[in-house]
Design an enzyme around this catalytic site. Structure first.
Site, PDB file in Angstrom:
ATOM      1  N   LYS A 281       0.754  -1.140  -0.097  1.00 37.97           N
ATOM      2  CA  LYS A 281      -0.130  -0.017   0.027  1.00 37.97           C
ATOM      3  C   LYS A 281       0.737   1.112   0.039  1.00 37.97           C
ATOM      4  CE  LYS A 281      -1.144   1.284   4.825  1.00 37.97           C
ATOM      5  NZ  LYS A 281      -1.756   1.272   5.915  1.00 37.97           N
ATOM      6  N   ARG A 282       2.004   0.978   0.613  1.00 30.52           N
ATOM      7  CA  ARG A 282       3.107   2.272   0.542  1.00 30.52           C
ATOM      8  C   ARG A 282       3.429   2.586  -1.148  1.00 30.52           C
ATOM      9  NH1 ARG A 282       5.080   3.967   4.736  1.00 30.52           N
ATOM     10  NH2 ARG A 282       6.664   5.441   4.234  1.00 30.52           N
TER      11      ARG A 282
END
Length: 450
Positions: A281-282
């Site tokens: 998700k980074r």
RNA sequence: GGCGCGUUGGUCAAGGGGUUAAGACGCCUCCCUUUCACGGAGGAAUCACGGGUUCGAUUCCCGUACGCGCUACCA
């Protein structure tokens, strides 16, 4: 390699269709947003089930109480609903094989763990976290930076293999925390046929004694997945490639508990990669594209991670782009509806290599779907987009004409605001009405459009 | 480090012992168009490396390299 796959896949399909009813499951742990790879796993499960007239089950793997995240379970259901991939059985949908939440099945697992210990396939271990850490320190070298609790060290640890019976009995009845670990056999080869990769083998001496039952009485994934797949009569077990290294543990558990011949057919899907390794998700934050299906707000930090839905993606497009990230039907076709995918899907056409997610192409799929879909389908969605920008559209007929006029230039649903929002501004409204009523048709500002 | 899985253009990929090695995204050029977009026509760009096997390997086998994953009382 290819020939092996073809060889393996054919008998499995026969088995899938004639042997027993196809039952597949997606088993997420409700700890946060539902990511691209997870949705694709759901999709492939769903397509396989529907293709073979089977059932798709959603099982909640919430055995780690320390990672409980409020709202995460509900969120998963919301995502599946949006995607159009409704389970046949689940916590919400019911079914004959419940409960579908592992935390509610806690008592079931203990007996199986006991059985394994009684038959010599597992043992009790009393090592404290401190002792485990000490062991890792002690055995850590440059050549072995991550020592495992395995056949090489198990006899140096505090467990029912090294302690005498009385001590074990005493410890267990004095509230001393303990876990149950599988006793991996020495120098055996465990192999199985993966529907995507063909035969995969492992030397059991190189696999660690994984914890099966935790000190709090909950099973780990390893025990739970085998027990539940059996109890829920899962015929085909699909999951991401990150599970491949622990597959020998699961195969052994099947062999010990229920018989290897009863084991579901396995398939490990290739990973979806980000710009640097496994998509996280980074990556979304740093590269500016969504990773989750829908908006997810971390209840602890309050951080919002934007999802494909809110970003302006159509579920049709999202499913389409996910499907072809690792699968194709062998023709030049790129655009598939869900029904077409069900019709054409086949496990042996899934790639074994990981695929890098390309946001540019993802947007292209959405654009194609916006152009392809009817105004009727688009209307409500566009209305929502405009509404979120403070524009209330009262005249559906006008909206439909406008959608039809501008949809070719909208890549994301949110583009409808930039492309058409001004039309619904108060000043223009009157003018547009005037033009319509005079000509009885839409005035085309762009003559090139036929 | 160990184990596992992979490796066809920048990306997704088809193919598979003899091919001009498909197609798509993106990029570039041109056409259409008063602009943009849509649409149309082109273009650049690929079989990781080294050994085998073979008359012939991108395709089969073995190595190597590289990438990724796993290596928790997380899933």
């Amino acid at each position: 390699m290819v020939s092996i796959r073809a060889f393996v896949a054919i008998p499995m399909y026969i088995c899938a269709m004639s042997d027993k009813k196809v039952r597949v499951r997606f088993a997420p742990s409700p700890t946060g947003g539902l990511h691209l790879g997870g949705v694709r796993t759901v999709l492939y499960n769903y397509l396989f089930a529907k293709k073979h007239g089977g059932d798709f089950i959603l099982r909640i793997e919430d055995t780690d109480q320390t990672r409980f995240v409020p709202g995460a379970e509900e969120y998963i259901f919301d995502c599946l609903k949006w995607a159009g991939l409704e389970p046949d059985e689940s916590v919400q949908h019911g079914g004959d094989f419940g409960p579908y939440r592992q935390s509610e099945r806690k008592e079931l697992y203990k007996n199986y763990a006991e059985q394994l210990v009684a038959e010599g396939h597992a043992y009790y271990a009393f090592d404290t976290p401190g002792e485990l850490e000490q062991m890792r320190q002690q055995y850590r070298t440059d050549e072995n930076p991550a020592p495992q609790y395995d056949n090489k060290v198990r006899m140096q640890m505090r467990n029912s293999l090294t302690l005498d019976g009385d001590t074990v009995h005493e410890l267990m009845h004095s509230d001393t925390p303990y876990v149950v670990r599988i006793k991996m056999p020495d120098e055996e080869t465990v192999s199985f046929n993966d529907m995507i990769r063909g035969e995969v083998s492992f030397n059991t001496s190189l696999v660690d004694d994984k914890v099966l039952l935790k000190a709090d009485g909950m099973p780990t994934y390893h025990l739970a997945v085998v027990v539940d797949d059996h109890l829920m009569e899962i015929s085909h077990a699909f999951r991401g490639e990150e599970w491949l290294p622990s597959a020998p543990v699961h195969v052994l558990l099947w062999k010990y508990l229920f018989g290897e011949d009863k084991m579901p057919q396995w398939a490990h899907f290739p990973l979806i990669l980000g710009p640097s390794g496994k998509l996280s998700k980074r990556d979304g934050a740093t590269y500016g594209f969504p990773v989750f299906a829908m908006n997810w707000t971390d209840p602890k930090t309050g951080d919002l991670t934007e999802g494909f839905k809110e970003m302006g993606f159509l579920p049709e497009a999202f499913m389409n782009l996910l499907a072809v990230l690792g699968w194709n039907d062998g023709t030049e076709q790129e655009i598939f509806s869900l029904d077409e995918m069900i019709e054409k899907f086949s496990m042996d056409r899934i790639h074994s290599a990981g695929a890098k997610f390309d946001y540019e192409k993802a947007k292209w799929f959405n654009h194609e779907w916006i152009k392809k879909l009817t105004v009727d389908r688009l209307q409500l969605l566009v209305k929502e987009v405009l509404k979120s920008k403070g524009i209330e559209v009262a005249d559906d007929e006008l909206l439909n004409k406008v959608i039809d006029l501008v949809k070719d230039r909208c890549t994301l649903l949110t583009d409808f605001y930039e492309q058409a929002g001004y039309i619904f501004s108060k000043r223009l409204k009157a003018l547009i009405y005037l033009l319509f009523s005079r000509n009885g048709m839409m005035l085309k500002p762009c003559s090139s459009r036929s």
